[in-house]
Design an enzyme around this catalytic site. Structure first.
Site, mmCIF file in Angstrom:
data_model
loop_
_atom_site.group_PDB
_atom_site.id
_atom_site.type_symbol
_atom_site.label_atom_id
_atom_site.label_comp_id
_atom_site.label_asym_id
_atom_site.label_seq_id
_atom_site.Cartn_x
_atom_site.Cartn_y
_atom_site.Cartn_z
ATOM 1 N N ARG A 39 2.671 -8.515 4.199
ATOM 2 C CA ARG A 39 1.282 -8.072 3.925
ATOM 3 C C ARG A 39 1.227 -7.635 2.465
ATOM 4 O O ARG A 39 1.314 -6.474 2.154
ATOM 5 C CB ARG A 39 0.954 -6.924 4.890
ATOM 6 C CG ARG A 39 -0.455 -6.551 5.063
ATOM 7 C CD ARG A 39 -1.084 -5.805 3.870
ATOM 8 N NE ARG A 39 -0.886 -4.384 3.842
ATOM 9 C CZ ARG A 39 -0.590 -3.708 2.714
ATOM 10 N NH1 ARG A 39 -0.432 -4.313 1.553
ATOM 11 N NH2 ARG A 39 -0.443 -2.408 2.753
ATOM 12 N N LYS A 48 6.199 -2.119 -8.471
ATOM 13 C CA LYS A 48 6.246 -0.706 -8.052
ATOM 14 C C LYS A 48 7.351 0.026 -8.806
ATOM 15 O O LYS A 48 7.177 1.160 -9.240
ATOM 16 C CB LYS A 48 6.511 -0.611 -6.543
ATOM 17 C CG LYS A 48 5.353 -1.089 -5.676
ATOM 18 C CD LYS A 48 4.371 0.026 -5.357
ATOM 19 C CE LYS A 48 3.163 -0.501 -4.592
ATOM 20 N NZ LYS A 48 2.139 0.486 -4.336
HETATM 21 N N1 LIG Z 1 -5.442 1.863 -2.680
HETATM 22 C C1 LIG Z 1 -4.215 1.925 -2.227
HETATM 23 O O1 LIG Z 1 -3.373 2.686 -2.727
HETATM 24 C C2 LIG Z 1 -3.811 1.069 -1.081
HETATM 25 C C3 LIG Z 1 -4.612 0.076 -0.637
HETATM 26 N N2 LIG Z 1 -4.229 -0.684 0.427
HETATM 27 C C4 LIG Z 1 -5.083 -1.805 0.779
HETATM 28 O O2 LIG Z 1 -5.677 -1.613 2.022
HETATM 29 C C5 LIG Z 1 -5.859 -2.877 2.643
HETATM 30 C C6 LIG Z 1 -5.348 -2.801 4.066
HETATM 31 O O3 LIG Z 1 -3.974 -2.501 4.052
HETATM 32 P P1 LIG Z 1 -3.244 -2.033 5.398
HETATM 33 O O4 LIG Z 1 -3.966 -0.922 6.035
HETATM 34 O O5 LIG Z 1 -1.845 -1.832 5.066
HETATM 35 O O6 LIG Z 1 -3.384 -3.348 6.276
HETATM 36 P P2 LIG Z 1 -3.273 -3.496 7.838
HETATM 37 O O7 LIG Z 1 -3.083 -4.934 8.111
HETATM 38 O O8 LIG Z 1 -2.304 -2.535 8.388
HETATM 39 O O9 LIG Z 1 -4.728 -3.049 8.348
HETATM 40 C C7 LIG Z 1 -5.888 -3.768 8.131
HETATM 41 C C8 LIG Z 1 -6.933 -3.227 9.088
HETATM 42 O O10 LIG Z 1 -8.181 -3.824 8.776
HETATM 43 C C9 LIG Z 1 -8.803 -4.173 10.023
HETATM 44 N N3 LIG Z 1 -9.795 -5.228 9.811
HETATM 45 C C10 LIG Z 1 -9.596 -6.533 9.554
HETATM 46 N N4 LIG Z 1 -10.775 -7.163 9.481
HETATM 47 C C11 LIG Z 1 -11.739 -6.241 9.686
HETATM 48 C C12 LIG Z 1 -13.151 -6.285 9.737
HETATM 49 N N5 LIG Z 1 -13.824 -7.419 9.537
HETATM 50 N N6 LIG Z 1 -13.803 -5.130 9.979
HETATM 51 C C13 LIG Z 1 -13.135 -3.975 10.158
HETATM 52 N N7 LIG Z 1 -11.804 -3.878 10.116
HETATM 53 C C14 LIG Z 1 -11.120 -5.000 9.898
HETATM 54 C C15 LIG Z 1 -7.651 -4.598 10.901
HETATM 55 O O11 LIG Z 1 -8.017 -4.591 12.264
HETATM 56 C C16 LIG Z 1 -6.645 -3.519 10.553
HETATM 57 O O12 LIG Z 1 -6.888 -2.371 11.316
HETATM 58 C C17 LIG Z 1 -5.176 -3.900 1.765
HETATM 59 O O13 LIG Z 1 -6.126 -4.551 0.978
HETATM 60 C C18 LIG Z 1 -4.295 -3.078 0.876
HETATM 61 O O14 LIG Z 1 -4.134 -3.651 -0.393
HETATM 62 C C19 LIG Z 1 -3.078 -0.463 1.106
HETATM 63 C C20 LIG Z 1 -2.227 0.515 0.696
HETATM 64 C C21 LIG Z 1 -2.509 1.310 -0.476
HETATM 65 C C1 LIG Z 2 -1.392 -0.227 -3.515
HETATM 66 C C2 LIG Z 2 -0.657 -0.744 -2.392
HETATM 67 O O1 LIG Z 2 0.420 -0.278 -2.080
HETATM 68 C C3 LIG Z 2 -1.221 -1.832 -1.628
HETATM 69 O O2 LIG Z 2 -2.356 -2.239 -1.869
HETATM 70 O O3 LIG Z 2 -0.528 -2.321 -0.737
HETATM 71 MG MG LIG Z 3 1.504 -1.563 -0.781
#
Ligand SMILES: NC(=O)C1=CN([C@@H]2O[C@H](COP(=O)(O)OP(=O)(O)OC[C@H]3O[C@@H](n4cnc5c(N)ncnc54)[C@H](O)[C@@H]3O)[C@@H](O)[C@H]2O)C=CC1
Ligand SMILES: CC(=O)C(=O)O
Ligand SMILES: [Mg+2]
Length: 565
Positions: free
Chosen positions: A157, A175
């Site tokens: 992912r 990172k």
């Molecule tokens: N700003 C930051 O520091 C971070 C941002 N992220 C971002 O967050 C996003 C998600 O990452 P994770 O949570 O790790 O992924 P994940 O795969 O664990 O979760 C994604 C979630 O989105 C839901 N989803 C998918 N389509 C949807 C829809 N149409 N409507 C509502 N919910 C929907 C899924 O059911 C799931 O619960 C990624 O784009 C990632 O880059 C992740 C980690 C850090």
């Molecule tokens: C920022 C980060 O860790 C992510 O989008 O997965």
């Molecule tokens: Mg990440």
């Protein structure tokens, strides 16, 4: 006679070789961290072009004329001689705001997608499922013996871009660049690792430049045994104090491994815990704008995966720490996954796992605009990788129900953001309290300039890692991430808030990391969570003494203490 720099020098200068007697190889504050370069050169017998290919020795155009002649690199670098000050205009640490979008989101996402095309020379360690049974031996191939921090991914992912398999190596590399640039951690102590268990991305199977194993992902017991062996091999090779940061694993594995390993190894999951911490910090800072207490909010989270479940859990922890009962705290947080609002007895798609803690006695709903108008949340947080999900109607609805709507579009990279900064500010007449995972340019609203905050775990993991490594924190509890969030929020000034910032400016992040680490040190020593003894009296000075100083060392003989060999 084996070739070393002393012999090179003697050969080049013959009897004119200057007598070298003074001892001034410049040891930095931490001898153990900063291996003197003459040792390195002698041990590895490097000379000429190999010096330029070695990032530890390469100074680019900063070699003096004399060094160039002594080391056999004259002509291999352009004739100009630059000082570090002159070179520094290009360097990440000094130009975080301009450079971070290149080594980090959004460009790192593009680099991963095109890794096969841009691949020139390998960085980091690739360990494939076929290496099962030999992972320790592969770790022994890495040239650094004293690794302190590993960022590992299996590429399933990558940001919001999905399964990029072995192309995901760009993420640990990016990172760990921030470990050094923002956390001051010596790059020689950092090891990026890609665990290649295959990919389910059909496009990569058909990609002639794909660098990974062309097979479907291995899952089940074989995969779990592989990760177990990896964890054991790291501890055997680098000790139990070596920090292992899990990054961009698939949802179904990320939570499992966090639970399985958090009390056995020195490890954390950045997407769950680091993201939770940075988002909570943004929420804490937003309270000073909205004038609300944390518990006066109603949070609506789009996405119920690693990021948003982590955020929900940490907000609950923050509320319970201030005396709110757990269930009451959970009731204030609503989540939506791909099947709609998390409610009990959801038809066809029962809510499972960690999500169950947040399922409400409520009717099933799927339309975000309708949900916003029904629940009237004070804060809307997106981490679902659904670009544009915060459409005009959704944002206007948030603005209708709130004087200062809190809107975080955390998905990465930029192309995955739930909305842009421009949309958040313009559709709320400049009232939005906004942050995003990837950077957006400043926004001019009727002459008022807003600097959208970058709600990205990059504000957290470098400082937390610095605290872990210097204090010897063996198990990284969620309280560590809560404490980091609280500290980060205190670093936001009133002037920052007036400019629309929920985080200190990016150019101050190295100082922010030091402050987070110092604050963690106070906390972990007080709570018996540190293992580095004796407890330092001046914790900031102690931590600062470990921080990497990128200044060049001189290779000229006058400044050398020549080894005897
Ligand atoms: N700003 C930051 O520091 C971070 C941002 N992220 C971002 O967050 C996003 C998600 O990452 P994770 O949570 O790790 O992924 P994940 O795969 O664990 O979760 C994604 C979630 O989105 C839901 N989803 C998918 N389509 C949807 C829809 N149409 N409507 C509502 N919910 C929907 C899924 O059911 C799931 O619960 C990624 O784009 C990632 O880059 C992740 C980690 C850090
Ligand atoms: C920022 C980060 O860790 C992510 O989008 O997965
Ligand atoms: Mg990440």
């Amino acid at each position: 006679m084996a070739l070393n720099l002393a012999s090179i020098t003697a050969r080049s200068f013959g009897s004119k070789l200057p007598q070298v007697s003074s001892v001034c190889v410049r040891y930095k504050s931490d001898k153990e961290q900063h291996e003197p370069k003459h040792d390195l050169i002698n041990r590895s017998r490097v000379r000429g072009i190999d010096i330029l290919r070695n990032p530890k020795l390469n100074k680019g155009t900063a070699y003096t004329l004399r060094e160039r002649q002594l080391m056999g690199i004259h002509g291999l670098v352009p004739p100009c001689v630059r000082t570090m000050e002159e070179q520094k205009i290009r360097v990440l640490t000094e130009n975080v705001e301009q450079m971070m979008p290149i080594v980090y989101t959004p460009t790192v996402g593009l680099a991963c997608q095109q890794y096969g095309v841009v691949f020139r020379r390998p960085r980091g360690l690739f360990i494939s499922i076929k290496d099962k049974g030999h992972i320790y031996d592969i770790l022994c191939n890495w040239p650094e013996r004293n690794v302190k921090a590993i960022v590992v991914t299996d590429g399933e992912r990558i940001l919001g871009l999905g399964d990029l398999g072995a192309y995901g190596m760009g993420i640990p590399v990016g990172k760990l660049s921030l470990y050094t640039a923002l956390g001051g951690i010596n790059p020689a102590k950092c090891l990026p690792i890609l665990l290649d268990v295959g990919t389910n991305n059909k496009k990569l199977h058909d990609d002639p430049l794909y660098i990974g194993r062309n097979q479907k992902r291995v899952t089940g017991q074989e995969y779990d045994d592989f990760i177990d062996e990896f964890m054991q091999a790291v501890a055997r090779r680098y000790g139990y104090g070596c920090l292992i940061q899990f990054e961009d694993f698939g949802n179904q594995n990320a939570f499992r491994f966090l639970e399985k390993y958090r009390n056995k190894y020195c490890t954390f999951n950045d997407d769950i815990q680091g993201t939770a911490s940075v988002a909570a910090a943004g929420v804490f800072a937003s309270l000073r704008i909205t004038g609300k207490k944390l518990e006066d909010n109603k949070f609506l989270l789009l996405g119920a995966g690693e990021a948003n479940i982590g955020i929900a859990q940490l907000l609950v922890l923050a509320m319970t720490e201030s005396g709110i009962p757990v269930q009451e705290a959970r009731n204030k947080i609503w989540l939506i996954d791909s099947k709609g609002l998390l409610v009990k007895n959801r038809p066809n798609h029962p809510v499972t796992g960690h999500k169950k803690d947040f399922a409400k006695d409520f009717k099933p709903m799927t339309n975000l605009e309708e949900i916003v108008n029904e629940l009237k949340p004070t804060a809307l947080i997106g981490a679902a990788a659904q670009p544009g999900a915060f459409n005009e109607n959704v944002i206007r609805s948030m603005a209708k129900h709130n004087a200062r709507p809190v809107i975080f579009a955390l998905s990465n990279p930029t192309s995955m953001a739930e909305c842009t900064a421009d949309q958040a500010y313009s559709l709320t007449e400049g009232r939005a309290v906004f942050a995003s995972g990837s950077p957006f340019p400043q926004y001019n609203h009727n002459g008022q300039i807003f600097h959208p905050g970058q709600g990205n775990n990059a504000y957290i993991f470098p400082g937390v890692a610095l605290g872990i490594l210097t204090c010897g924190i063996r198990h990284v509890s969620d309280l560590v991430f809560l404490r980091a969030a609280q500290k980060l929020a205190t670093l936001v000034t009133e002037d920052h808030l007036k400019e629309g910032r929920l985080y200190p400016p990016l150019n101050t992040v190295q100082d922010v990391s030091l402050k987070i680490a110092t604050d963690l040190a106070e906390y972990v020593y007080k709570n018996n969570m540190a293992s580095a003894y004796p407890e330092p009296a001046d914790k900031e000075a102690y931590i600062r003494s470990f921080m990497y100083d990128a200044e060049y060392e001189s290779f000229e003989p006058e400044t050398w203490d020549w080894p005897d060999n």
